[in-house]
Design a protein around this motif. Structure first.
Motif, PDB file in Angstrom:
ATOM      1  N   UNK A 154       0.514  -1.120   0.200  1.00  0.00           N
ATOM      2  CA  UNK A 154       0.103   0.316  -0.069  1.00  0.00           C
ATOM      3  C   UNK A 154       0.427   1.427   0.411  1.00  0.00           C
ATOM      4  N   UNK A 155       0.150   2.338  -0.532  1.00  0.00           N
ATOM      5  CA  UNK A 155       0.583   3.750  -0.613  1.00  0.00           C
ATOM      6  C   UNK A 155       0.354   4.535  -0.084  1.00  0.00           C
ATOM      7  N   UNK A 156       1.170   5.417   0.258  1.00  0.00           N
ATOM      8  CA  UNK A 156       0.321   7.152  -0.021  1.00  0.00           C
ATOM      9  C   UNK A 156       1.372   8.160   0.141  1.00  0.00           C
ATOM     10  N   UNK A 157       0.617   9.499  -0.082  1.00  0.00           N
ATOM     11  CA  UNK A 157       1.331  10.331  -0.166  1.00  0.00           C
ATOM     12  C   UNK A 157       0.823  11.593   0.976  1.00  0.00           C
ATOM     13  N   UNK A 158       1.813  11.952   2.191  1.00  0.00           N
ATOM     14  CA  UNK A 158       1.439  13.023   3.446  1.00  0.00           C
ATOM     15  C   UNK A 158       1.652  14.000   3.233  1.00  0.00           C
ATOM     16  N   UNK A 159       0.568  14.406   3.671  1.00  0.00           N
ATOM     17  CA  UNK A 159       0.681  16.778   3.313  1.00  0.00           C
ATOM     18  C   UNK A 159       0.730  16.864   4.725  1.00  0.00           C
ATOM     19  N   UNK A 160       1.842  17.626   4.671  1.00  0.00           N
ATOM     20  CA  UNK A 160       1.974  17.161   6.417  1.00  0.00           C
ATOM     21  C   UNK A 160       1.021  18.693   6.688  1.00  0.00           C
TER      22      UNK A 160
END
Length: 415
Positions: free
Chosen positions: A68-74
């Motif tokens: 699984x993957x995601x991109x976290x925008x802080x």
């Protein structure tokens, strides 16, 4: 009784968010036979996060593993982490699987507040409609170093995440054996493939594909290669001065023309004449690339790439791995400047031709207002202070070293 799922996060390995945008990756096991169907979701502080399935290298040893993957925008997550502690809940078909605990570093929190990313969407005018529209091709980006490829990769991965398009997350297309394993485990057709060695990754997809690349002003690029490698690859890059680098055979191998041909599996003699080298590299571009972008015309390149890939919207790009303190050609000795010009003679021809062709291509497309709007907003982004660029480069070095260490340990365990 159903077996409890196991969740492993491999990036960030230390659960620490250091940049404004951070990749979150890992794997889950076991999954049922129908696990290819949608069912994985994530929440944080009451809001849903985009999380996608992907192939994971661990699946070579454990068939039941799903990546699984995601991109976290802080900047979006700060309200859920008032003291820097962040909890992301993973769910499988409505059932809670795991709480992933992360920490937002003071650096990431400061950057997210003082230099927030533009997370808006921008309209890209479509190509003139054909009587029978062709399916959008897979875009293959065997990027050359120090051209802005990391920024383009990040932007397109963000696009793939939001649009839920297939993507090879672990740069598996760089390794033929790993790529064959990934394709066998996940036959979905990716929309975007990136990596320095992914040139042939789409050859056997059985679907339309198009290669794209970026060229950059040659002198600035070669000096950036020195600057970046001294920070990120100090053990593989033994040059401590620009002059020593330019005097070496390594500098000749790092030129855009040589790198471009090497991507295609063509060995290059560093002593070949500039005319011959530029002609050979130019022929490679004409025959095997659908789009040759230019770093100095980055927004124009992005819009043309979107049209090629069939994307009607795109997010705003941001600088990634922009190493601070790049030396200036004007500060070099006369001998070093002469050597630099000799090294980039073939690159200069390639770059000038590519820039001229790109300007002409943009003029034939109906970009007008949308492109002007995109360029204006790109120019309005604040530049990060050098200290934070340095932190990003050093963090990337740590990530690369961690990946090498995992590979060594995995090889040892498989004996």
């Amino acid at each position: 009784m159903r077996e409890a799922m196991r969740v492993v996060v491999d990036r960030p390995a230390d659960r620490l968010l250091v940049d404004r945008a951070e990749l979150l990756t890992g794997w889950i096991e076991p999954l049922a036979a129908d696990a290819r169907e949608p069912g994985l979701t994530a929440t944080c502080g009451g809001r849903e996060l985009a999380v996608r399935r992907c192939w994971h290298p661990e699946a070579r040893r454990r068939p039941q593993v799903a990546g699984f993957w995601s991109m976290l925008m802080v900047q979006e997550l700060l309200p859920a982490a008032p003291r820097g502690d962040l909890a992301i809940d993973l769910w499988w078909r409505g059932a809670h699987v795991e709480t992933v605990c992360l920490r937002i570093s003071p650096v990431a929190a400061h950057l997210a507040r003082a230099h927030p990313l533009n997370l808006g969407d921008y309209r890209v005018p479509p190509l003139r409609a054909a009587p029978t529209p062709a399916p959008a091709p897979t875009l293959v980006f065997p990027g050359l170093g120090a051209t802005g490829g990391a920024s383009l990769n990040q932007l397109l991965r963000w696009k793939m995440l939001r649009d839920d398009r297939p993507l090879p997350v672990y740069f598996e297309a760089n390794d033929p054996a790993l790529w064959a394993c990934a394709r066998a485990g996940d036959p979905s057709i990716p929309s975007w493939i990136d990596g320095h060695a992914c040139y042939a990754a789409a050859d056997d997809l059985g679907a339309p594909f198009a290669r794209v690349t970026l060229l950059r002003e040659p002198a600035a690029r070669l000096l950036s290669i020195f600057n970046y490698n001294t920070l990120v690859h100090p053990y593989d890059f033994p040059f401590r001065t620009v002059e020593a680098f330019l005097a070496s055979d390594a500098a000749a191998r790092c030129t855009q023309a040589a790198s471009l041909l090497r991507c295609a599996g063509i060995d290059v003699d560093p002593t070949v004449a500039a005319d011959e080298l530029s002609a050979q590299a130019g022929e490679e571009l004409r025959r095997h690339y659908a789009l040759v972008g230019v770093t100095e015309l980055f927004e124009e390149t992005i819009f043309l790439l979107c049209q090629l890939g069939g994307y009607d919207t795109i997010g705003m790009w941001w600088k990634v791995l922009s190493a601070p303190g790049r030396p200036s050609a004007a500060g070099l000795s006369v001998e070093a400047r002469r050597r630099l010009e000799e090294l980039i003679a073939a690159d200069r021809r390639l770059y000038d031709d590519a820039r001229r062709a790109l300007v002409e291509l943009v003029a034939t497309h109906a970009f007008a207002g949308p492109l002007a709007h995109y360029r204006a907003d790109a120019a309005a982004q604040s530049e990060l202070p050098d200290v934070y660029k340095l932190v990003e480069c050093l963090r990337w070095r740590q990530i690369l070293v961690d990946a090498e260490l995992r590979a060594v340990r995995a090889a040892r365990e498989s004996r």
